[in-house]
Write a protein that holds these residues in place. Structure first.
Motif, PDB file in Angstrom:
ATOM      1  N   ALA A 383       0.845  -1.193   0.000  1.00 30.08           N
ATOM      2  CA  ALA A 383       0.000   0.000   0.000  1.00 30.08           C
ATOM      3  C   ALA A 383       0.879   1.241   0.000  1.00 30.08           C
ATOM      4  CB  ALA A 383      -0.928   0.008   1.210  1.00 30.08           C
ATOM      5  N   ILE A 384       0.280   2.373  -0.372  1.00 29.43           N
ATOM      6  CA  ILE A 384       0.977   3.651  -0.352  1.00 29.43           C
ATOM      7  C   ILE A 384       0.107   4.691   0.331  1.00 29.43           C
ATOM      8  CG2 ILE A 384       2.283   3.194  -2.454  1.00 29.43           C
ATOM      9  CD1 ILE A 384       0.288   5.034  -3.949  1.00 29.43           C
ATOM     10  N   THR A 385       0.740   5.725   0.842  1.00 26.69           N
ATOM     11  CA  THR A 385       0.067   6.933   1.273  1.00 26.69           C
ATOM     12  C   THR A 385       1.089   8.056   1.176  1.00 26.69           C
ATOM     13  OG1 THR A 385      -1.374   7.912   2.978  1.00 26.69           O
ATOM     14  CG2 THR A 385       0.586   6.731   3.746  1.00 26.69           C
ATOM     15  N   ALA A 386       0.674   9.304   1.314  1.00 19.02           N
ATOM     16  CA  ALA A 386       1.589  10.413   1.070  1.00 19.02           C
ATOM     17  C   ALA A 386       1.298  11.589   1.986  1.00 19.02           C
ATOM     18  CB  ALA A 386       1.501  10.870  -0.389  1.00 19.02           C
ATOM     19  N   SER A 387       2.369  12.291   2.355  1.00 19.56           N
ATOM     20  CA  SER A 387       2.278  13.580   3.029  1.00 19.56           C
ATOM     21  C   SER A 387       2.835  14.622   2.060  1.00 19.56           C
ATOM     22  CB  SER A 387       3.079  13.556   4.335  1.00 19.56           C
ATOM     23  OG  SER A 387       4.465  13.398   4.060  1.00 19.56           O
ATOM     24  N   ARG A 388       3.092  15.825   2.539  1.00 20.06           N
ATOM     25  CA  ARG A 388       3.626  16.854   1.650  1.00 20.06           C
ATOM     26  C   ARG A 388       5.019  16.496   1.121  1.00 20.06           C
ATOM     27  NH1 ARG A 388       1.351  22.030   1.543  1.00 20.06           N
ATOM     28  NH2 ARG A 388      -0.430  22.304   2.943  1.00 20.06           N
ATOM     29  N   SER A 389       5.815  15.835   1.949  1.00 18.39           N
ATOM     30  CA  SER A 389       7.212  15.604   1.606  1.00 18.39           C
ATOM     31  C   SER A 389       7.563  14.172   1.271  1.00 18.39           C
ATOM     32  CB  SER A 389       8.110  16.066   2.771  1.00 18.39           C
ATOM     33  OG  SER A 389       7.922  17.428   3.054  1.00 18.39           O
ATOM     34  N   TYR A 390       6.734  13.216   1.719  1.00 19.05           N
ATOM     35  CA  TYR A 390       7.136  11.818   1.596  1.00 19.05           C
ATOM     36  C   TYR A 390       6.045  10.961   0.969  1.00 19.05           C
ATOM     37  CZ  TYR A 390      10.834  13.065   4.913  1.00 19.05           C
ATOM     38  OH  TYR A 390      11.904  13.654   5.534  1.00 19.05           O
ATOM     39  N   LEU A 391       6.517   9.940   0.273  1.00 19.07           N
ATOM     40  CA  LEU A 391       5.653   8.854  -0.167  1.00 19.07           C
ATOM     41  C   LEU A 391       5.953   7.666   0.740  1.00 19.07           C
ATOM     42  CD1 LEU A 391       3.665   7.646  -2.288  1.00 19.07           C
ATOM     43  CD2 LEU A 391       5.693   6.924  -3.566  1.00 19.07           C
ATOM     44  N   TYR A 392       4.926   7.145   1.394  1.00 17.19           N
ATOM     45  CA  TYR A 392       5.085   6.037   2.342  1.00 17.19           C
ATOM     46  C   TYR A 392       4.700   4.729   1.663  1.00 17.19           C
ATOM     47  CZ  TYR A 392       5.674   9.483   6.048  1.00 17.19           C
ATOM     48  OH  TYR A 392       6.139  10.503   6.829  1.00 17.19           O
ATOM     49  N   LEU A 393       5.488   3.691   1.936  1.00 16.28           N
ATOM     50  CA  LEU A 393       5.301   2.384   1.328  1.00 16.28           C
ATOM     51  C   LEU A 393       5.171   1.332   2.420  1.00 16.28           C
ATOM     52  CD1 LEU A 393       8.382   2.659  -1.080  1.00 16.28           C
ATOM     53  CD2 LEU A 393       6.064   3.464  -1.556  1.00 16.28           C
ATOM     54  N   ALA A 394       4.122   0.538   2.377  1.00 11.20           N
ATOM     55  CA  ALA A 394       3.964  -0.571   3.317  1.00 11.20           C
ATOM     56  C   ALA A 394       4.381  -1.869   2.638  1.00 11.20           C
ATOM     57  CB  ALA A 394       2.521  -0.677   3.799  1.00 11.20           C
ATOM     58  N   ILE A 395       5.143  -2.687   3.366  1.00 14.21           N
ATOM     59  CA  ILE A 395       5.549  -3.988   2.857  1.00 14.21           C
ATOM     60  C   ILE A 395       5.298  -5.043   3.934  1.00 14.21           C
ATOM     61  CG2 ILE A 395       7.312  -3.056   1.325  1.00 14.21           C
ATOM     62  CD1 ILE A 395       9.396  -3.997   3.416  1.00 14.21           C
ATOM     63  N   GLU A 396       5.159  -6.288   3.531  1.00 16.49           N
ATOM     64  CA  GLU A 396       5.082  -7.387   4.482  1.00 16.49           C
ATOM     65  C   GLU A 396       5.998  -8.505   3.993  1.00 16.49           C
ATOM     66  OE1 GLU A 396       1.087  -8.839   4.725  1.00 16.49           O
ATOM     67  OE2 GLU A 396       1.069  -9.588   2.676  1.00 16.49           O
ATOM     68  N   SER A 397       6.481  -9.316   4.936  1.00 13.64           N
ATOM     69  CA  SER A 397       7.465 -10.331   4.604  1.00 13.64           C
ATOM     70  C   SER A 397       7.250 -11.563   5.465  1.00 13.64           C
ATOM     71  CB  SER A 397       8.874  -9.776   4.830  1.00 13.64           C
ATOM     72  OG  SER A 397       9.859 -10.739   4.542  1.00 13.64           O
ATOM     73  N   ASN A 398       7.267 -12.716   4.816  1.00 13.88           N
ATOM     74  CA  ASN A 398       7.199 -13.995   5.525  1.00 13.88           C
ATOM     75  C   ASN A 398       8.608 -14.331   6.009  1.00 13.88           C
ATOM     76  OD1 ASN A 398       6.897 -17.436   4.515  1.00 13.88           O
ATOM     77  ND2 ASN A 398       6.377 -16.550   6.492  1.00 13.88           N
ATOM     78  N   VAL A 399       8.926 -13.932   7.238  1.00 15.81           N
ATOM     79  CA  VAL A 399      10.299 -14.022   7.717  1.00 15.81           C
ATOM     80  C   VAL A 399      10.677 -15.406   8.212  1.00 15.81           C
ATOM     81  CG1 VAL A 399      10.490 -11.574   8.265  1.00 15.81           C
ATOM     82  CG2 VAL A 399       9.571 -13.145   9.971  1.00 15.81           C
ATOM     83  N   THR A 400       9.682 -16.193   8.642  1.00 15.60           N
ATOM     84  CA  THR A 400       9.996 -17.514   9.154  1.00 15.60           C
ATOM     85  C   THR A 400       8.754 -18.385   9.174  1.00 15.60           C
ATOM     86  OG1 THR A 400      10.948 -18.753  11.026  1.00 15.60           O
ATOM     87  CG2 THR A 400       9.562 -16.858  11.555  1.00 15.60           C
ATOM     88  N   GLY A 401       8.913 -19.684   9.015  1.00 15.14           N
ATOM     89  CA  GLY A 401       7.816 -20.619   9.184  1.00 15.14           C
ATOM     90  C   GLY A 401       6.805 -20.606   8.062  1.00 15.14           C
ATOM     91  N   PRO A 402       5.730 -21.406   8.207  1.00 14.89           N
ATOM     92  CA  PRO A 402       4.695 -21.523   7.177  1.00 14.89           C
ATOM     93  C   PRO A 402       4.015 -20.184   6.884  1.00 14.89           C
ATOM     94  CG  PRO A 402       4.483 -23.272   8.802  1.00 14.89           C
ATOM     95  CD  PRO A 402       5.475 -22.305   9.351  1.00 14.89           C
ATOM     96  N   VAL A 403       3.647 -19.984   5.613  1.00 18.87           N
ATOM     97  CA  VAL A 403       3.040 -18.713   5.214  1.00 18.87           C
ATOM     98  C   VAL A 403       1.599 -18.575   5.689  1.00 18.87           C
ATOM     99  CG1 VAL A 403       4.510 -18.530   3.195  1.00 18.87           C
ATOM    100  CG2 VAL A 403       2.269 -19.628   2.986  1.00 18.87           C
ATOM    101  N   ASP A 404       0.977 -19.671   6.140  1.00 20.92           N
ATOM    102  CA  ASP A 404      -0.432 -19.601   6.501  1.00 20.92           C
ATOM    103  C   ASP A 404      -0.664 -19.164   7.940  1.00 20.92           C
ATOM    104  OD1 ASP A 404       0.547 -21.860   7.667  1.00 20.92           O
ATOM    105  OD2 ASP A 404      -1.048 -23.202   6.967  1.00 20.92           O
ATOM    106  N   SER A 405       0.377 -18.735   8.624  1.00 23.78           N
ATOM    107  CA  SER A 405       0.236 -18.207   9.975  1.00 23.78           C
ATOM    108  C   SER A 405       0.703 -16.761  10.007  1.00 23.78           C
ATOM    109  CB  SER A 405       1.056 -19.029  10.970  1.00 23.78           C
ATOM    110  OG  SER A 405       1.051 -18.414  12.253  1.00 23.78           O
ATOM    111  N   ALA A 406      -0.166 -15.865  10.450  1.00 19.89           N
ATOM    112  CA  ALA A 406       0.181 -14.443  10.500  1.00 19.89           C
ATOM    113  C   ALA A 406       1.361 -14.187  11.428  1.00 19.89           C
ATOM    114  CB  ALA A 406      -1.030 -13.628  10.959  1.00 19.89           C
ATOM    115  N   LYS A 407       1.590 -15.057  12.395  1.00 21.32           N
ATOM    116  CA  LYS A 407       2.679 -14.864  13.347  1.00 21.32           C
ATOM    117  C   LYS A 407       4.051 -15.036  12.702  1.00 21.32           C
ATOM    118  CE  LYS A 407      -0.126 -16.281  17.295  1.00 21.32           C
ATOM    119  NZ  LYS A 407      -0.283 -17.220  18.431  1.00 21.32           N
TER     120      LYS A 407
END
Length: 421
Positions: A383-407
């Motif tokens: 996702a994105i959002t913006a202020s006067r000076s910045y464009l903000y970017l949201a990212i998510e990453s499956n850092v460990t374990g099965p992908v079907d657990s949000a944890k």
């Protein structure tokens, strides 16, 4: 609306090069300066403290920022929805949400008092203390009432977008499935008014050969906002505000709702073939390089149509940004569209893990519209959002374990400084 996280689909922090007919991996050259992407919320290992030092476990749900660069990030940790906020001081605040289950928001917007509105199919208001209130409950809707004037009498099948103006007016995109029509409404306290869109009349054609439909994509001068019939069932409905203007995604197009109640074309899909098609081996270009006129371009659909994309207008009459498909085909570790900036070990791990996943359905590509032209900015974001000076970017990453657990996931927010128009 139930939580619709598609576990097989990963919106990774992949940086892509965008062309009119597809997304290309950037493999060379390295001589162009990369975008400087700075972690501002998440990516760390701490449980509290500065925003860029905290660890945010869970999958992405929503992102918003106010005029003072205070970020609000919503995540789902497998048990409940959490609102993470980053103040201008840089400190992070974790606020569990009360009264709302797991939701994926199409859009989020911050009010002057710090509350956040979420368009999740319904319309929610989340106060700064985490208390959630459903403002528009579509589950109780019988016959749609797009011309209601009291909020208590308003009924619609789906809330598809939300934006908040400087004066506190709440603009929502919404849809009546029965008549296949999309609308924009304005909410002020307990009142609501129709801003754009209309119902289909009888057996009226929903196809572009109907002038009312066609003008919803590419309005002629003087077209009244309430005279157009916008029928796209999956890609229309996002809204954005900047100063006194309101923007509306009507499917493959974006229009501006002017203060006099007329429409102006912004992204109109007149001739997408005129938009430059970068070849990664011959003409790489770089971020913020003009690719053509915005009115010739078209907003590409996200693969799988699992999300409408993103639409945000920078405050103060700044540029318009949108995030769209068809999705990023793979990771980019080098080239002019790579992300630069200093990284901690944990921050680099999030990026590496995100880039390692090759599922591309929800990886959005970001474009800027300014001066009548459209430019490619970056890709691989949730996702994105913006202020006067910045464009903000949201990212998510499956850092460990099965992908079907949000944890097993982590979410973070980065920002890039926006160049002069």
């Amino acid at each position: 609306m139930p939580h619709k996280r598609r576990w097989a689909v990963v919106a990774a922090a992949t940086v892509a090069l965008v062309g009119a007919s597809g997304i290309y991996l950037t493999t060379r050259p390295q001589d162009a300066d990369p975008l400087s992407a700075e972690f501002v919320l998440g990516g760390g290992t701490a449980t509290s403290g500065a925003g860029s030092r905290v660890e945010i476990k869970g999958t992405f749900s929503a992102l918003a920022v106010d005029r003072h660069d205070r970020v609000s990030l919503f995540t789902y940790d497998g048990e409940r929805t959490i609102m993470w906020q980053q103040a201008k001081s840089g400190q992070a605040k974790r606020v569990p949400i009360r009264g709302m289950g797991p939701e994926d928001a199409e859009q989020a917007a911050v009010t002057p008092d710090g509350s956040v509105y979420l368009a999740t199919g319904d319309l929610w208001k989340v106060r700064s203390d985490g208390r959630a209130e459903k403002i528009v409950d579509t589950s109780k809707c019988g016959k749609s009432t797009p011309r209601a004037t009291k909020l208590a009498d308003f009924c619609m099948d789906e809330v598809t977008g939300v934006a908040v103006a400087d004066d506190g007016t709440i603009y929502i995109g919404d849809r009546d499935r029965y008549s296949a029509a999309n609308f924009v409404h304005a909410i002020q306290h307990d009142r609501i008014s129709l801003v754009a869109g209309r119902e289909a009349i009888g057996s009226e054609s929903r196809r572009p050969d109907n002038p009312a439909v066609r003008r919803g994509y590419d309005p002629t001068k003087g077209t009244k906002a309430t005279d157009v019939l916008v029928t796209d069932p999956l890609d229309a409905g996002l809204v954005a505000t900047s100063d006194k203007d309101v923007y509306w995604k009507t499917g493959p197009s974006i229009v501006r709702i002017n203060q006099d109640g007329t429409l102006s074309p912004i992204v109109a899909g007149r001739d997408p073939k005129k938009i430059s098609d970068y070849d990664p081996y011959e003409d790489l270009g770089k971020p913020f390089t003009t690719t053509g006129r915005a009115v010739d371009s078209a907003v590409e659909t996200l693969a799988g149509r699992s999300h409408r994309g993103d639409l945000v207008a920078a405050p103060g009459g700044g540029p318009l940004y949108y995030a769209a498909g068809p999705g990023v085909s793979g990771p980019a570790h080098d080239g002019p569209f790579r992300w630069g900036g200093d990284r901690s070990t944990s921050q680099q791990q999030i990026l590496d893990k995100a880039q390692a996943n090759t599922e591309a359905e929800e990886r959005k590509v970001v474009y800027r519209v300014a001066g009548g032209n459209v430019t490619a900015v970056t890709g691989g974001v949730n996702a994105i959002t913006a202020s006067r000076s910045y464009l903000y970017l949201a990212i998510e990453s499956n850092v460990t374990g099965p992908v079907d657990s949000a944890k097993n996931w982590q979410t973070a927010v980065l920002r890039i400084h926006m160049p002069e128009q």
